[in-house]
Design an enzyme around this catalytic site. Structure first.
Site, PDB file in Angstrom:
ATOM      1  N   LYS A 112      99.717  28.456   9.946  1.00  0.00           N
ATOM      2  CA  LYS A 112      98.897  29.635   9.608  1.00  0.00           C
ATOM      3  C   LYS A 112      98.793  30.597  10.783  1.00  0.00           C
ATOM      4  O   LYS A 112      98.692  31.806  10.584  1.00  0.00           O
ATOM      5  CB  LYS A 112      97.505  29.219   9.131  1.00  0.00           C
ATOM      6  CG  LYS A 112      97.543  28.574   7.754  1.00  0.00           C
ATOM      7  CD  LYS A 112      96.262  28.741   6.966  1.00  0.00           C
ATOM      8  CE  LYS A 112      96.469  28.251   5.549  1.00  0.00           C
ATOM      9  NZ  LYS A 112      95.307  28.362   4.689  1.00  0.00           N
ATOM     10  N   LYS A 193     105.294  23.871  -0.124  1.00  0.00           N
ATOM     11  CA  LYS A 193     104.134  23.489  -0.937  1.00  0.00           C
ATOM     12  C   LYS A 193     103.624  24.683  -1.747  1.00  0.00           C
ATOM     13  O   LYS A 193     103.539  25.790  -1.214  1.00  0.00           O
ATOM     14  CB  LYS A 193     103.032  23.012   0.026  1.00  0.00           C
ATOM     15  CG  LYS A 193     101.729  22.630  -0.624  1.00  0.00           C
ATOM     16  CD  LYS A 193     100.635  22.444   0.419  1.00  0.00           C
ATOM     17  CE  LYS A 193      99.875  23.721   0.702  1.00  0.00           C
ATOM     18  NZ  LYS A 193      98.627  23.901  -0.056  1.00  0.00           N
ATOM     19  N   LYS A 196      98.077  29.014  -2.629  1.00  0.00           N
ATOM     20  CA  LYS A 196      97.398  30.200  -3.163  1.00  0.00           C
ATOM     21  C   LYS A 196      97.804  31.449  -2.430  1.00  0.00           C
ATOM     22  O   LYS A 196      97.878  32.520  -2.993  1.00  0.00           O
ATOM     23  CB  LYS A 196      95.883  30.070  -2.924  1.00  0.00           C
ATOM     24  CG  LYS A 196      95.152  29.217  -3.866  1.00  0.00           C
ATOM     25  CD  LYS A 196      93.660  29.430  -3.601  1.00  0.00           C
ATOM     26  CE  LYS A 196      92.989  28.100  -3.336  1.00  0.00           C
ATOM     27  NZ  LYS A 196      92.715  27.896  -1.914  1.00  0.00           N
TER      28      LYS A 196
HETATM   29  P1  ATP Z   1      95.785  28.374   0.863  1.00  0.00           P
HETATM   30  O1  ATP Z   1      97.186  28.731   0.509  1.00  0.00           O
HETATM   31  O2  ATP Z   1      94.820  29.524   0.725  1.00  0.00           O
HETATM   32  O3  ATP Z   1      95.669  27.608   2.146  1.00  0.00           O
HETATM   33  P2  ATP Z   1      95.924  26.148  -0.944  1.00  0.00           P
HETATM   34  O4  ATP Z   1      96.641  26.546  -2.170  1.00  0.00           O
HETATM   35  O5  ATP Z   1      96.643  25.308   0.053  1.00  0.00           O
HETATM   36  O6  ATP Z   1      95.292  27.423  -0.273  1.00  0.00           O
HETATM   37  P3  ATP Z   1      93.371  24.829  -0.626  1.00  0.00           P
HETATM   38  O7  ATP Z   1      92.101  25.525  -0.982  1.00  0.00           O
HETATM   39  O8  ATP Z   1      93.746  24.780   0.791  1.00  0.00           O
HETATM   40  O9  ATP Z   1      94.610  25.432  -1.430  1.00  0.00           O
HETATM   41  O10 ATP Z   1      93.353  23.388  -1.256  1.00  0.00           O
HETATM   42  C1  ATP Z   1      92.422  22.890  -2.188  1.00  0.00           C
HETATM   43  C2  ATP Z   1      92.824  21.510  -2.639  1.00  0.00           C
HETATM   44  O11 ATP Z   1      94.053  21.583  -3.370  1.00  0.00           O
HETATM   45  C3  ATP Z   1      93.087  20.533  -1.484  1.00  0.00           C
HETATM   46  O12 ATP Z   1      92.614  19.254  -1.849  1.00  0.00           O
HETATM   47  C4  ATP Z   1      94.576  20.533  -1.332  1.00  0.00           C
HETATM   48  O13 ATP Z   1      95.065  19.333  -0.785  1.00  0.00           O
HETATM   49  C5  ATP Z   1      95.015  20.684  -2.782  1.00  0.00           C
HETATM   50  N1  ATP Z   1      96.324  21.322  -2.864  1.00  0.00           N
HETATM   51  C6  ATP Z   1      96.655  22.560  -2.402  1.00  0.00           C
HETATM   52  N2  ATP Z   1      97.931  22.833  -2.650  1.00  0.00           N
HETATM   53  C7  ATP Z   1      98.446  21.734  -3.286  1.00  0.00           C
HETATM   54  C8  ATP Z   1      99.734  21.405  -3.803  1.00  0.00           C
HETATM   55  N3  ATP Z   1     100.721  22.258  -3.729  1.00  0.00           N
HETATM   56  N4  ATP Z   1      99.905  20.204  -4.394  1.00  0.00           N
HETATM   57  C9  ATP Z   1      98.864  19.330  -4.494  1.00  0.00           C
HETATM   58  N5  ATP Z   1      97.634  19.587  -4.011  1.00  0.00           N
HETATM   59  C10 ATP Z   1      97.412  20.765  -3.422  1.00  0.00           C
END
Ligand code: ATP
Ligand code: LTN
Length: 329
Positions: A112, A193, A196
């Site tokens: 990040k 991965k 969001k």
């Molecule tokens: P950002 O991109 O804003 O960092 P993110 O999509 O990674 O967001 P988070 O809010 O960081 O989402 O994660 C919320 C929950 O969703 C956490 O428990 C994280 O492990 C899970 N999670 C996020 N992305 C994935 C994915 N691609 N597959 C499975 N679990 C996920």
């Protein structure tokens, strides 16, 4: 007394099927077996720039999606991190016992910070705030997706370090990963991965995407040059599509193999899209109902904050005593 569960999601964008399959689905499943606290971690979201009006909207939207996913607010606690000041208070105390080298090693920090022009100190402190979220409630279990495993290890290390410096204070939490769906990959790039905050309209399936958009995204998903599914030699893109299907359907490995082995990619994609559309339909319907009722979400969040406040206060008071900080006698 039931063991406590804590987990959180950042209100940093549109929640996607990775968030659902990695986290929310497990939260719903375990909510009656434990005392669960599910948090919208807005203080984590501001570790990278956010537009204030958009963030304000996303906090309520995220809460509504928790409920639409099946979190029962009469039973589980749903709350916003910044409405309980003890999260930030404990975070400072834990910062002071965390070696900076532990934080610089975090892969999420490295990834990040590379993407930012100026790296705010909050991005480095991010995992300490996450440790504070969990330790504040003495949570024993933390259900998350696979990408959070390293942060959970750090939480355990911080808890153990504090306990050895100041005497037994914190429960050392366990990570709870789903067996299928712990790491959903981007549809446009199965090496990355699903996230969001990733750019690209074909990257993630948002929980509120309409059926035609879901179908279009899945039909365009990256696969490989082979024509059909070959178990034993699956490319990353096909494996990801199968993983999405399996996580939603809860089929066994044998069922998956006998149904999909040899299937042409076009048919595989149609079936995955159909499964996702069907499974998201009731969630989307509940979301519409929940958000129609003015004030409902704010009521749930106010009640959540009120329910956790005494637990949070008592942990902070204990930590203050342990560390020798001023407390009124
Ligand atoms: P950002 O991109 O804003 O960092 P993110 O999509 O990674 O967001 P988070 O809010 O960081 O989402 O994660 C919320 C929950 O969703 C956490 O428990 C994280 O492990 C899970 N999670 C996020 N992305 C994935 C994915 N691609 N597959 C499975 N679990 C996920
Ligand atoms: N960093 C987590 C969100 C998060 C969290 C937590 C998860 C903040 N505090 C406490 C579990 C427990 C993420 O998913 N990016």
């Amino acid at each position: 007394m039931k063991a406590r569960v804590f987990s959180g999601v950042q209100p940093s964008g549109n929640l996607h099927i990775g968030n659902y399959l990695g986290a929310l689905k497990s939260w719903v499943k375990i909510q009656y077996d434990y005392e669960c606290i599910y948090c919208i971690v807005d203080l984590h979201a501001i570790t990278v720039p956010q537009e204030p009006a958009e963030l304000r909207k996303k906090i309520r939207e995220t809460a509504a999606l928790f409920l639409a996913s099946g979190i029962d607010p009469k039973h589980s606690i749903v709350m916003v991190q910044s409405s309980v000041p003890e999260h930030a208070e404990l975070s400072w105390m834990l910062t002071c016992v965390t070696p900076v080298g532990w934080l610089q090693r975090m892969t999420q920090f490295k990834a990040k910070s590379e993407a930012q022009e100026t790296v705010g100190d909050g991005l480095l402190q991010y995992p300490v705030l996450m440790a504070a979220d969990i330790l504040l409630y003495q949570a024993a279990i933390v259900p998350v997706g696979d990408d959070q495993s390293q942060h959970l290890e750090l939480t355990r290390d911080v808890a153990q370090r504090f306990n050895s410096l100041y005497g037994e204070t914190f429960v050392v939490p366990e990570t709870h990963l789903p067996t299928v769906g712990a790491r959903i990959m981007g549809l446009d790039d199965p090496e990355a991965k699903m996230s969001k905050s990733a750019p690209g309209s074909g990257h993630a399936i948002a929980l509120l995407d309409p059926p035609d958009v879901i179908r279009k995204k899945i039909m365009r998903a990256t696969t490989d040059s082979k024509p059909a599914v070959e178990f034993g030699a699956l490319g990353a893109g096909v494996q990801n599509l199968l993983g999405i299907f399996q996580a939603f359907s809860e089929w066994s490995d044998d069922q998956m193999q006998s149904h999909f082995d040899g299937m042409r990619y076009g048919d595989l994609k149609k079936q995955v899209a159909q499964m996702v559309v069907e499974k998201l339909a009731p969630l989307q319907q509940r979301y519409r109902e929940i958000t129609e009722e003015a004030g409902y979400i704010d009521g749930v969040l106010a009640e959540g904050a009120a329910r956790v406040e005494p637990i949070a206060r008592s942990t902070v008071n204990l930590v203050k005593q342990r560390m020798g900080l001023y407390t009124q006698s």
